[in-house]
Scaffold this active site. Structure first.
Site, PDB file in Angstrom:
ATOM      1  N   GLU A   1       0.832  -1.220   0.000  1.00 14.71           N
ATOM      2  CA  GLU A   1       0.000   0.000   0.000  1.00 14.71           C
ATOM      3  C   GLU A   1       0.857   1.257   0.000  1.00 14.71           C
ATOM      4  O   GLU A   1       0.671   2.163   0.813  1.00 14.71           O
ATOM      5  CB  GLU A   1      -0.943  -0.013   1.210  1.00 14.71           C
ATOM      6  CG  GLU A   1      -1.924  -1.174   1.181  1.00 14.71           C
ATOM      7  CD  GLU A   1      -3.092  -1.016   2.154  1.00 14.71           C
ATOM      8  OE1 GLU A   1      -2.906  -0.350   3.174  1.00 14.71           O
ATOM      9  OE2 GLU A   1      -4.167  -1.558   1.863  1.00 14.71           O
TER      10      GLU A   1
ATOM     11  N   GLU B   1      -6.512  -7.953  -0.701  1.00 12.44           N
ATOM     12  CA  GLU B   1      -6.996  -7.992   0.686  1.00 12.44           C
ATOM     13  C   GLU B   1      -8.480  -7.718   0.694  1.00 12.44           C
ATOM     14  O   GLU B   1      -8.901  -6.569   0.589  1.00 12.44           O
ATOM     15  CB  GLU B   1      -6.300  -6.926   1.554  1.00 12.44           C
ATOM     16  CG  GLU B   1      -4.878  -7.235   1.906  1.00 12.44           C
ATOM     17  CD  GLU B   1      -4.248  -6.153   2.798  1.00 12.44           C
ATOM     18  OE1 GLU B   1      -4.993  -5.466   3.540  1.00 12.44           O
ATOM     19  OE2 GLU B   1      -3.024  -6.002   2.741  1.00 12.44           O
TER      20      GLU B   1
END
Ligand code: GAL
Length: 723
Positions: free
Chosen positions: A183, A252
């Site tokens: 991320e 995710e």
């Protein structure tokens, strides 16, 4: 002359060709999917983080993942667990990464290895070793020489380790994908040019390691080729990769959420998870990873991000203890069975989309091969719908998707849960007889050789280097100016995370922050006497930050101001006072958590055992209970501290921190967020603490609890968890 029989020659040829094909096996990708050995795959994956369970639990967790219809296990690699001090490596026990991957291989599943080495993951310091912060000139996750050298070093070490164990898919191993960074998009956005340069460098560095399998960069829109950018979230159907030749992947899909001390327990309805998966797949998605599939336990002091509980259950399909979380596990298994049925159609065609009505869609995958799969959707959060498709009417509950494996028969609907639910029970199997030892709050002249003295206030991590949660700030205040009969107000401001204030060895009060606001202020009238007063501030960290731009620079501990108000002379500023520092507790330096160490002090027994007293160590021994059900400690009667079993940290306990928040009844329909389906408001955020069976010996198990602010140990019990 001996001649090899024909059958043997044939057999050898077959074996030889198998070896060759596994050596030549490749993993690649196109716009549709990850391609393994020439075959496009729709892959269902689940996160299981190896240090959050024990090696003895791994085979069963992996089997349950396989039985649940997963193809892939995804894990991060936890740098600070593997390199606790520079150049000293640990790949043993819960950190035996190769063993974990080999178990997955034996079960016939693939691995997605997120090397990072930044992981986030509610893990201490986001996975970075704390010593890394003190490498001269370092700045984390940016275009910084010392950081890049360290990151490249660790990443290369892991890749080489995987290569020498032949674990990458082209070598015949199970690893089909890796990940570099995690991320990074939001950080890059924040810091601009050096961030861009760093992600280019990271991609090139990773690619240069020649693993033979694709790399991904999650949540990073500008991931450079050949990195695949992927999506994380509760829903990802609208996501598109940054190049038309990359597959659409959901790295995710959050199956629930983590719990923080002081917060309620988040849950996520399985109907909504299944809906999110189906919606992603019908929109051309080809890889879904459940984060978490088994959340597990933050043993010892591994929890990070501030105030994260020891339990990392996450409301995942397999619960913290390794038991199936039903109907979540079963409903997702049924979904995976269905996805397998339609996989041939999904990988061979792009969907045609029909819009039969408001909030309704039909996605049809009909390749030339003759197979046909359809996804019928009703996005309405309130009303069910009757959908007509090829002259048949289908009834869809609100917020649901039906899958027709042959474009005719509904085999699955995301909101029609057929798996049965089960109730979990905690039954007492053991009570304890405790002995106790009380620490005194140290003072600046305690005479311990390890007390440092400095002018002014120091940041906690700089002093402790995270060797302990605890740092004492000690000062002597000479009060000749007390106003007659009046107590002054002591105000202490701290960057976090919790603070116990002792005056002349008496606990005057405790304050703590929260994940959202770790800062805290103690402000209270304190009983000072004329003459010298001993002020002992016990500053406690509760995990180190794991996320945010340059989170490595975030402060912990008492940084002031500190004032005494209401004296004859007015207000005294204690910021510039002489402060002494003591890292850790006396009990820690004596290793009271170990059998050997515990013999160095006198323990009180029977009616003398301390109750509701701060700074108390408790010890007991017990035999392992019969059976093989998972075990836990019920800590409901305790305040805050740490638990140790046979010398190992079970984690931080803090049942004294009750869950604030909203626990309204929740519906599976409508957009989900992590605050929507909370439970246990008003109760301790975590009452039960997992005791892994494999940590127990048959007899004489040594259990130690350090209690910071006072509790009643008589009510602590060992319980077994059953379905
Ligand atoms: C994601 C992150 C994960 C984990 C998750 C929340 O953003 O990549 O590592 O922290 O949030 O549980």
């Amino acid at each position: 002359m001996w001649r090899m029989p024909r059958i043997k020659i044939l057999l050898l040829l077959v074996i030889f060709s198998c070896i060759c094909s596994s050596i030549n096996a490749t993993v690649s990708y196109d716009d549709k999917a990850i391609i393994i050995n020439g075959r496009r795959r729709i892959l269902m994956s689940g996160s299981i983080h190896y240090p959050r369970s024990t090696p003895e639990m791994w085979p069963d967790l992996i089997k349950k993942a396989k039985d649940g219809g997963l193809d892939v296990i995804q894990t991060y690699v936890f740098w600070n667990g593997h390199e606790p001090s520079p150049g000293k490596y640990n790949f043993e026990g819960r950190y035996d990464l190769v063993k974990f991957i080999k178990y997955i291989q034996e079960a016939g599943l693939y691995v997605h290895l997120r090397i990072g080495p930044y992981v986030c993951a509610e893990w201490n310091f986001g996975g970075f070793p704390v010593w890394l912060k003190y490498v001269p000139g370092i700045s984390f996750r940016t275009d910084n020489g010392p950081f890049k050298i360290a990151m490249q070093g660790f990443t290369t070490k892991i890749v080489n380790m995987m290569k020498s164990a032949e674990l990458f898919e082209p070598q015949g191993g199970p690893i089909i994908m890796s990940q570099i960074e995690n991320e990074y998009g939001p950080v890059e956005w924040d810091i601009g040019a050096p961030g861009k340069a760093y992600s280019k460098w990271a991609a090139k560095m990773a690619d240069g390691l020649k693993t033979g399998v694709p790399w991904i960069m999650c949540k990073q829109e500008d991931a450079p080729d050949p990195m695949i950018d992927t999506c994380n979230g509760f829903y990802c159907e609208k996501f598109t990769p940054n190049r038309p030749y990359k597959p659409k992947m959901f790295t995710e899909l959050w199956t629930g959420w983590f719990t923080e001390f002081g917060g309620p327990i988040p849950t996520r309805p399985v109907e909504d998870i299944a809906y999110s998966v189906a919606r992603f797949i019908q929109n051309n998605g080809s890889f879904v990873n459940y984060y978490m599939y088994h959340g597990g336990t933050n043993f010892g002091r591994t929890a990070g991000g501030l105030f994260i509980t020891t339990s990392y259950d996450y409301d995942a399909p397999i619960d913290e203890y390794g038991l199936l979380n039903e109907p979540k596990w079963g409903h997702l298994r049924d979904l995976h069975t269905t996805i397998k049925l339609v996989e041939p159609a999904l990988v061979s065609a792009y969907p045609t989309v029909i819009y039969p009505g408001k909030n309704q869609e039909i996605h049809v995958f009909q390749p030339k091969t003759g197979s046909c799969a359809a996804f019928l959707s009703n996005y309405d959060p309130h009303f069910s719908a009757k959908l007509m498709f090829r002259n048949v009417q289908y009834n869809l509950p609100p917020w649901s998707i039906s899958i027709l494996h042959d474009c005719k028969n509904e085999v699955f609907n995301t909101a029609k849960v057929k798996a049965s639910s089960t109730q979990k029970k905690m039954t007492v199997v053991e009570t304890f007889k405790w002995e106790s030892y009380n620490e005194e709050a140290p003072t600046s002249d305690s005479g311990d050789g390890d007390t440092l003295s400095m002018e002014g206030l120091y940041e906690q991590l700089n002093v402790t280097r995270d060797a302990s949660d605890y740092l004492w700030y000690l000062a002597d205040i000479n009060e000749h100016f007390l106003k007659n009969g009046q107590f002054p107000t002591l105000t202490v401001m701290s960057a976090g995370h919790a603070l116990h204030v002792f005056i002349n060895n008496q606990l005057s009060g405790t304050v703590w922050g929260s994940l959202k606001n770790p800062k805290l202020t103690f402000s209270q009238k304190v009983k000072l006497r004329a003459g010298v007063n001993k002020i002992s501030l016990l500053s406690v960290s509760v995990g180190l930050s794991n996320v945010g731009t340059h989170y490595e620079t975030y402060n912990v501990g008492v940084l002031g101001p500190i004032t005494l108000k209401g004296l004859n002379e007015g207000t005294q500023d204690l910021m510039k006072h002489k402060w002494s520092y003591k890292v850790g507790l006396r009990g820690e330096s004596l290793s009271l958590h170990t059998l050997d160490g515990s013999s160095s002090v006198e323990w009180l027994q029977g009616s003398l055992v301390a109750q509701k007293q701060p700074l108390t160590w408790y010890k007991t021994t017990f035999n392992a209970p019969e059976g093989n059900e998972p075990l836990a400690l019920d800590m409901n009667s305790m305040g805050k501290g740490q638990i140790f079993l046979n010398g190992e940290g079970l984690g931080r306990h803090w049942p004294g921190n009750k869950a604030h928040g909203n626990c309204n009844k929740c519906s599976y329909t409508g957009i989900y967020n992590e605050n929507k389906c909370n439970q246990y408001c008003g109760d301790p955020s975590q009452r039960w603490y997992h005791v892994p069976r494999s940590w127990l010996r048959p007899t004489g198990n040594f259990l130690v609890i350090f209690e910071e602010w006072g509790g009643n140990p008589d009510w602590i019990t060992l319980v077994k968890r059953t379905t």
